[in-house]
Write an enzyme that holds these catalytic residues in place. Structure first.
Site, PDB file in Angstrom:
ATOM      1  N   HIS A  36      28.663  30.944  43.067  1.00  0.00           N
ATOM      2  CA  HIS A  36      29.536  30.549  44.186  1.00  0.00           C
ATOM      3  C   HIS A  36      28.824  29.565  45.112  1.00  0.00           C
ATOM      4  O   HIS A  36      28.734  29.765  46.329  1.00  0.00           O
ATOM      5  CB  HIS A  36      30.011  31.777  44.967  1.00  0.00           C
ATOM      6  CG  HIS A  36      31.303  31.535  45.699  1.00  0.00           C
ATOM      7  ND1 HIS A  36      32.239  32.526  45.901  1.00  0.00           N
ATOM      8  CD2 HIS A  36      31.815  30.420  46.284  1.00  0.00           C
ATOM      9  CE1 HIS A  36      33.271  32.038  46.585  1.00  0.00           C
ATOM     10  NE2 HIS A  36      33.024  30.754  46.820  1.00  0.00           N
ATOM     11  N   ARG A  92      38.955  30.133  43.441  1.00  0.00           N
ATOM     12  CA  ARG A  92      38.749  31.537  43.761  1.00  0.00           C
ATOM     13  C   ARG A  92      38.749  32.358  42.481  1.00  0.00           C
ATOM     14  O   ARG A  92      39.557  32.116  41.570  1.00  0.00           O
ATOM     15  CB  ARG A  92      39.836  32.044  44.718  1.00  0.00           C
ATOM     16  CG  ARG A  92      39.650  31.570  46.148  1.00  0.00           C
ATOM     17  CD  ARG A  92      38.432  32.230  46.779  1.00  0.00           C
ATOM     18  NE  ARG A  92      38.189  31.810  48.146  1.00  0.00           N
ATOM     19  CZ  ARG A  92      37.335  30.864  48.507  1.00  0.00           C
ATOM     20  NH1 ARG A  92      36.663  30.208  47.587  1.00  0.00           N
ATOM     21  NH2 ARG A  92      37.139  30.587  49.793  1.00  0.00           N
TER      22      ARG A  92
END
Length: 314
Positions: A277, A229
Site C-alpha cells: 500500500h 482499494r
C-alpha cells in the site's frame, strides 16, 4: 482554536511539526496521547482513526482525510456529521501516476519473465509488442485516474477509461455506467483499478469481470493492476484467475486485509507483484501545506474545496 492529528499506523510527529510551521499560534494536538481539551478542536486531520476519536470533539467543524481515499472515514457510522474533505495534492497525484506507469511498463516489457530467466541464468530475448498495440483500461477517472490515464497515454499506449458517471478527457476514450462496462473490458489488455471504495465498487473486480477482459491482446493474456482499494477485488476469484490463466499477471498494492496475511497465496505467486500500500504515500510536508491552505481559505471565505459526497466517495 486547535487542530487534531488523528492517524493510525503513522507517526503523527512530522504532521504536527509541519502544521505548527504553517499555522503558527495554533495548538496542534495528536491522537491518542495528546488530545488535550477536546472542545477546543475545530479541525481534524485523519487517517484510519476510529470515528469515536473525532466524535469526542464537540466543536469539530471539518475533517480532512490524509490519504487518497475517504472510505476509511465514511464507512464509520459514528463519524461526526461535519464536512469531509479529500486531499487533492499534486504530490500525491504524481506519486500514483508514477506507480501506475511503473506497473504498466513492468508487464508490457515482460519484467517478470526476464527476472525468472535471470534466476535461471538464461540469456534469451522475448518478442516485444509496441506500446500502441497494448490496450490499457483505467477504472476510476477522478483526479488520480485522469492523471494516470494521461501519463500512460503519453507513452503511446492505447488508453481508455471507465467511471460510474460520464467523463470527458481529451485523447482518452471514456466509458460510463454498467451499460458500457462490457465494451470497456473487452477492449482492455491491462486493467487498472483506481476506484474509491463505495457500496457500488465493493467486490466489483470478481471472476465475472476478469473473464470479460480481452483474450486477443498483444501481451498473451490480460493483466490486473490495483492501487485503488483492496475491497474492490474478490481475492479468491483473483487468485483462481491467476492460477488458471484467466489472468496472465497482476500488480497489487491494496488488499482486503492489510497487512497482507502470511497465508495469502499472492506472496508466492511468480506472476504477482505485491507492494505494501505504497503506490501514493501521503507526504506530511506536501499534504500539511495543502490542509493549511484549505483552513485559511475556509476561514476567509467559508468555502471548502474538494468536499466529498458521502454517497459516492468522490
Amino acid at each position: 482554536m486547535s487542530l487534531l492529528v488523528a492517524v493510525k499506523g503513522w507517526d503523527p510527529a512530522p504532521w504536527a511539526t509541519r502544521l505548527s510551521a504553517r499555522l503558527p499560534g495554533r495548538a496542534i494536538r495528536t491522537w491518542p496521547d495528546a488530545i488535550g481539551e477536546a472542545s477546543d478542536i475545530r479541525y481534524a486531520l485523519a487517517w484510519k482513526a476510529p470515528a469515536e476519536a473525532l466524535s469526542a470533539c464537540p466543536n469539530l467543524e471539518v475533517i480532512f482525510s490524509l490519504g487518497a481515499g475517504v472510505d476509511h472515514l465514511l464507512g464509520q457510522p459514528a463519524l461526526p456529521r461535519v464536512p469531509v474533505v479529500r486531499v487533492v495534492d499534486p504530490d500525491l497525484t504524481a506519486r500514483m501516476a508514477e506507480w501506475v506507469v511503473l506497473q504498466v511498463l513492468l508487464h508490457h516489457r515482460q519484467h517478470l519473465a526476464y527476472a525468472a530467466q535471470q534466476r535461471e541464468r538464461v540469456w534469451r530475448d522475448l518478442p516485444q509488442p509496441a506500446a500502441r498495440s497494448v490496450r490499457v483500461g483505467i477504472m476510476g477517472l477522478g483526479v488520480l485516474g485522469e492523471r494516470a490515464a494521461r501519463a500512460v497515454a503519453g507513452l503511446g499506449f492505447d488508453v481508455a477509461g471507465w467511471a460510474r458517471g460520464r467523463k470527458q478527457i481529451e485523447g482518452i476514450d471514456c466509458y460510463a455506467g454498467e451499460e458500457e462496462m462490457d465494451v470497456f473490458l473487452q477492449r482492455t489488455d491491462i486493467l487498472v483499478n483506481l476506484l474509491p471504495l463505495t457500496p457500488q465498487t465493493t467486490g466489483l473486480v470478481n471472476s465475472r469481470v476478469l473473464a470479460r477482459l480481452a483474450r486477443d491482446g498483444a501481451l498473451g493474456g490480460p493483466v490486473f493492476i490495483n492501487a485503488g482499494r483492496g475491497g474492490s477485488q474478490v481475492e479468491d476469484d483473483l487468485a483462481a484467475a491467476l492460477r488458471d490463466g484467466t489472468l496472465k499477471a497482476a500488480s497489487l498494492d491494496v488488499f482486503e486485509t492489510e497487512p497482507l496475511p502470511a497465508t495469502s497465496p499472492f506472496w508466492q505467486m511468480e506472476n504477482v507483484v505485491v507492494s505494501p500500500h505504497v503506490a501514493a504515500d501521503s507526504d506530511p510536508e506536501a499534504i500539511s501545506d495543502y490542509v493549511a491552505e484549505q483552513i485559511l481559505a475556509y476561514e476567509a471565505t467559508g468555502v471548502l474545496r474538494n468536499r466529498v459526497d458521502p454517497g459516492t466517495g468522490y
